[in-house]
Design an enzyme around this catalytic site. Structure first.
Site, PDB file in Angstrom:
ATOM      1  N   ARG A 175       1.400 -18.839 -30.107  1.00 13.20           N
ATOM      2  CA  ARG A 175       0.046 -18.148 -30.334  1.00 13.20           C
ATOM      3  C   ARG A 175      -0.297 -17.133 -29.152  1.00 13.20           C
ATOM      4  NH1 ARG A 175      -5.488 -19.991 -32.932  1.00 13.20           N
ATOM      5  NH2 ARG A 175      -5.517 -21.463 -31.218  1.00 13.20           N
ATOM      6  N   ASP A 457     -11.462 -26.942 -29.216  1.00  9.61           N
ATOM      7  CA  ASP A 457     -10.971 -26.141 -28.362  1.00  9.61           C
ATOM      8  C   ASP A 457     -12.173 -24.857 -28.077  1.00  9.61           C
ATOM      9  OD1 ASP A 457     -10.983 -24.698 -30.759  1.00  9.61           O
ATOM     10  OD2 ASP A 457      -8.878 -24.599 -31.003  1.00  9.61           O
TER      11      ASP A 457
END
Length: 558
Positions: A175, A457
């Site tokens: 990603r 995150d």
């Protein structure tokens, strides 16, 4: 060589014309920062940089319309795409079964553990799981190159243990960063490079041949974050075609899953798949960022105050509608519909709490597989067997793309419904406490942080700060208080101080003093009380982790 430790620079570099490296160059970086690889990245930047800027301008214009009262909705001009009979190109056999995927940063030990975890896929992350320091980015690419080649190892001297890959490993996805994030340590023609073009370009250039050789001619595979419109998917498609042509890779080899993690994108799912139809292998429910986007999209709508974030789960009507529409859309187009993240981590010192957390994960994953999802995400290797067991019992075949979910009828109103619940003082405290601790870790180079038995995150700190901002901005009334209490700047300031004191007690004075907690407190407080809402917190704090080398090397220096 183990690139987890810095060493003195010994290698002479030669960079392409117009490319300037402003980060410190360590020994071993030549493995990634070759002249040819940087030329490839520079070509991507020069070819597509203006389109990136245009897309970012379109986002701002659309947000301005939302701020004036417009609501997101399905685009009448693309109705034919939504109602058409087209399907995406075939999914490669190597990723036909994606029932459990693990995610994590591009750290060396994490990559090895994730690939060995028993998951079908490992999504290695340059985005929300990673603090984009210069060292983290370059070493991350070194680590991925070694992983693709199968040579990656990690020496844990404290435990006297060597980590290496098993014979059977997960399929690697990458990603890149979102469109909005720059890579300021690389300048191209005097301007910072676009972070996602650096991430994609370096990884694709160095690894496409080896990856395809090891995966039956398929790939490489990517996850694409934070899109808001199909024009952004069209841009990614153009980048893929350009990159494949430039390196002699057959068109359609690159495959990508798009994260639907913004509210505007949920109305564009068919269109996004259509633009990427030669390269798409599905969509994913990025649910934490989706809640963040809901609040951000409606930042000027005082009638859409969201309850405590812990109450905004997948059983809320707007979230359930989003998930079911994603499944229906993907299966109509012949691709995977991936579920959301299980952020829990094992609680080793409390078996009862660990069992309760495991039960929550199992219930969430049972809901997903029963609804028709073809796979889901986990943040920790300890959850892989738990999740796989749920999917194994309820999905006997590699996927359930054949389940069309024609019963799903989702309207614009369903997707926009305000979540139900209460706003509490404890919710404000939790947002503040988690936000400060995550930011403090991020400022020291950590992007994936265990907090209160969850792996957090950047999505967590984003939803925490925009929710605090929303409540403060509209002076939300807190529920459950004996005396009605408004969320004001003064209250938020008091909570900041009180939660800092709690953090200090929890982490201990020595750790507190060696961290960047006070800086994090100032940043988080400033973001929550700003007059206008920043699009992304990470854009504001990115400058705090930049470390420019005093003597950058350019082609003219050679």
């Amino acid at each position: 060589m183990d690139y987890t430790q810095k060493t003195a620079t010994k290698t002479t570099f030669e960079f392409p014309d117009g490319v300037r490296i402003r980060g410190r160059i360590e020994d071993g970086y030549e493995k990634i920062l070759s002249k040819e690889a940087l030329q490839f990245v520079a070509d991507l930047q020069r070819t597509f940089g203006d389109r990136v800027s245009y897309n970012m301008a379109c986002r701002k214009e659309q947000q301005a319309r939302y701020n004036k009262g417009e609501l997101p909705g399905f685009d009448p001009s693309t109705k034919a795409i939504r109602e058409g009979d087209w399907i995406c190109s075939a999914t490669p056999k190597v990723v036909a079964d994606r029932r459990v995927e693990i995610t994590g940063p591009v750290e060396r030990k994490m990559i090895i553990n994730a690939l060995n975890s028993g998951a079908k896929v490992f999504m290695s992350d340059f985005e929300d799981c990673l603090c984009p320091t210069w060292d983290n980015i370059v070493r991350g690419h070194i680590n991925l190159k070694d992983a693709v080649e199968g040579t990656i190892t990690y020496e844990d001297k404290a435990r006297n243990r060597t980590y290496k890959l098993n014979d059977k490993i997960a399929v690697l996805f990458v990603r890149p960063r979102g469109w909005h994030l720059p890579e300021a340590h690389i300048e191209i023609d005097g301007q910072p490079a676009t972070g996602c073009l650096v991430d994609f370009g370096l990884y694709f250039y160095h690894n496409h041949a080896t990856f395809r050789l090891k995966n039956g001619g398929s790939g490489p595979f990517f996850y694409l974050p934070k899109m808001e419109h199909s024009r952004e998917a069209a841009l990614w498609n153009a980048i893929f075609e350009h990159a494949q042509d430039a390196l002699g890779v057959p068109r359609g080899s690159i495959k990508a899953t798009v994260l639907i993690e913004t509210l505007p994108a949920v109305f564009q799912m068919h269109e996004i798949l259509y633009e990427l139809r030669e390269h798409s292998i599905g969509l994913n429910c990025g649910r934490w960022d989706y809640i963040f986007s809901y609040i951000k999209t409606f930042q000027a709508h005082s009638n859409r105050l969201v309850p405590d974030r812990v109450q905004v789960g997948m059983t809320q009507h707007f979230m359930k509608s989003y998930s079911e529409l994603l499944i229906q859309t993907c299966h109509k187009r012949g691709v995977h519909a991936m579920g959301g993240m299980a952020a829990q981590i094992p609680i080793k010192d409390d078996p009862q709490a660990n069992e309760a957390a495991s039960a929550l994960v199992q219930a969430d994953k049972l809901r997903e597989v029963k609804a028709g999802h073809d796979g889901t995400w986990a943040a920790h290797p300890g959850l892989i067997s738990v999740i796989a067991d749920v999917f194994d019992k309820n999905m006997k075949q590699p996927n359930q793309i054949n389940l069309k979910r024609e019963d799903v009828k989702v309207s614009e109103e369903d997707l926009l419904e305000v979540p139900k619940g209460v706003r509490t003082l404890e919710g404000l405290r939790l947002n503040t406490r988690v936000g400060i601790q995550y930011l403090a870790a991020w400022l020291t180079g950590m992007g994936s942080v265990p907090l209160y038995n969850l792996m957090e995150d950047a999505a967590t700190v984003e939803i925490s700060r925009v929710q605090n901002w929303q409540w403060i901005h509209y002076e939300a009334i807190l529920d459950g208080e004996v005396v009605p209490m408004k969320v004001t700047c003064e209250l938020a300031s008091r909570i900041l101080d009180e939660e800092m004191a709690r953090i200090q007690r929890e982490v201990g004075m020595e750790h507190f003093k060696s961290g960047r907690y006070e800086e994090a407190q100032r940043m988080f407080g400033r973001q929550c009380t700003a007059q206008s809402l920043d699009d992304f917190l990470t854009l504001d704090v990115y400058k705090s982790i930049l470390q420019f080398h005093s003597n950058p090397v350019t082609s003219s220096d050679m």
